[in-house]
Design an enzyme around this catalytic site. Structure first.
Site, PDB file in Angstrom:
ATOM      1  N   TYR A 187     -53.516 -33.169  15.240  1.00 57.34           N
ATOM      2  CA  TYR A 187     -52.680 -34.125  16.426  1.00 57.34           C
ATOM      3  C   TYR A 187     -52.855 -33.299  17.484  1.00 57.34           C
ATOM      4  O   TYR A 187     -52.620 -34.269  19.103  1.00 57.34           O
ATOM      5  CB  TYR A 187     -51.177 -33.891  15.769  1.00 57.34           C
ATOM      6  CG  TYR A 187     -50.108 -34.295  17.097  1.00 57.34           C
ATOM      7  CD1 TYR A 187     -49.666 -36.411  16.760  1.00 57.34           C
ATOM      8  CD2 TYR A 187     -49.342 -33.163  17.141  1.00 57.34           C
ATOM      9  CE1 TYR A 187     -49.239 -35.894  18.243  1.00 57.34           C
ATOM     10  CE2 TYR A 187     -48.303 -34.114  18.275  1.00 57.34           C
ATOM     11  CZ  TYR A 187     -47.874 -35.304  18.851  1.00 57.34           C
ATOM     12  OH  TYR A 187     -47.213 -35.848  19.274  1.00 57.34           O
ATOM     13  N   ILE A 207     -39.431 -34.970  19.394  1.00 54.11           N
ATOM     14  CA  ILE A 207     -38.348 -36.060  20.245  1.00 54.11           C
ATOM     15  C   ILE A 207     -37.647 -36.676  18.718  1.00 54.11           C
ATOM     16  O   ILE A 207     -37.902 -36.872  17.768  1.00 54.11           O
ATOM     17  CB  ILE A 207     -38.949 -37.439  20.205  1.00 54.11           C
ATOM     18  CG1 ILE A 207     -40.416 -37.170  20.754  1.00 54.11           C
ATOM     19  CG2 ILE A 207     -37.968 -38.422  20.993  1.00 54.11           C
ATOM     20  CD1 ILE A 207     -41.094 -37.827  21.190  1.00 54.11           C
TER      21      ILE A 207
END
Length: 229
Positions: free
Chosen positions: A147, A180
């Site tokens: 990632y 988030i």
């Protein structure tokens, strides 16, 4: 650039962050073409043109989608690249396929969408591109290799495009969020202190600023939006 009359394309627009960014832009007076790999919703709010089922990592599909967006909006002033994905996987127990998949989801989609949008931005005399990177691309942790590497590519793409187009009135910047606050992240980390995370609304506010006239002098910036993580 008059933010109240902007014509904005948002990729990954049906996800948790994308939906909030679209709503925020429309509330500020922009019209939005919302693009996503997921099916388009049956109903959309005024000011939103939804296009689903798009593989933005495919160059031809991206060109077709951006042309459809241009026709729907009457032109394109800005592109917000949110499309992407996440997978936690250690190197010892992981697969090379994960690296390929996250490269395709996080970096290739941004490259293809940007290439497809550039002719329309140039035709408009300039514009804005905002990419969603990741704070983890600066310092990766365990299980974050694939990632973080793909998001590091987004950072380098942002810098390269900013240099390439700085004399053609196109600014290119990226946000580097930490965790988030989304339903998926809450489900994955049920014991976390979510008050420390970044909300989609906070990120949408920074996106909106980068699309505005006061941000015209900002390009090539990698902006941490990390809350208290």
């Amino acid at each position: 650039m008059n933010s109240s009359a902007q014509r904005v394309v948002v990729t990954g627009a049906f996800g948790a962050l994308g939906r909030v960014v679209v709503q925020s832009l429309v509330a500020s007076g922009a019209t939005v073409a919302a693009l996503d790999h997921a099916p388009a919703p049956a109903e959309t709010t005024a000011g939103v043109h939804a296009f689903g089922g798009i593989d933005l990592a495919d160059a031809e599909a991206a060109r077709t989608a951006l042309e459809q967006a241009r026709q729907a909006l009457g032109g394109i002033d800005a592109l917000v690249n949110i499309a992407g994905g996440f997978h936690w996987e250690t190197l010892a127990e992981g697969s090379l396929d994960t690296w390929d998949r996250l490269y395709r989801l996080n970096l290739r989609t941004a490259v293809a969408a940007s290439q497809a949008a550039l002719p329309f931005l140039l035709a408009a005399g300039g514009g804005r591109i905002v990419n969603i990177g990741a704070a983890g691309a600066v310092k990766a942790g365990t299980g974050m290799g694939a990632y973080a590497a793909s998001k590091a590519g987004v950072a380098r793409l942002t810098e390269a495009m900013a240099e390439e187009f700085k004399d053609r009135r196109i600014t290119v910047n990226a946000l580097l969020p930490s965790i988030i606050d989304t339903p998926a992240n809450r489900a994955d980390m049920p014991d976390a202190d979510t008050s420390r995370w970044v909300t989609p609304e906070q990120l949408a506010g920074v996106v909106r600023f980068l699309l505005s006239e006061p941000a015209a002098a900002i390009t090539g910036a990698l902006i941490p939006v990390t809350g208290r993580v």
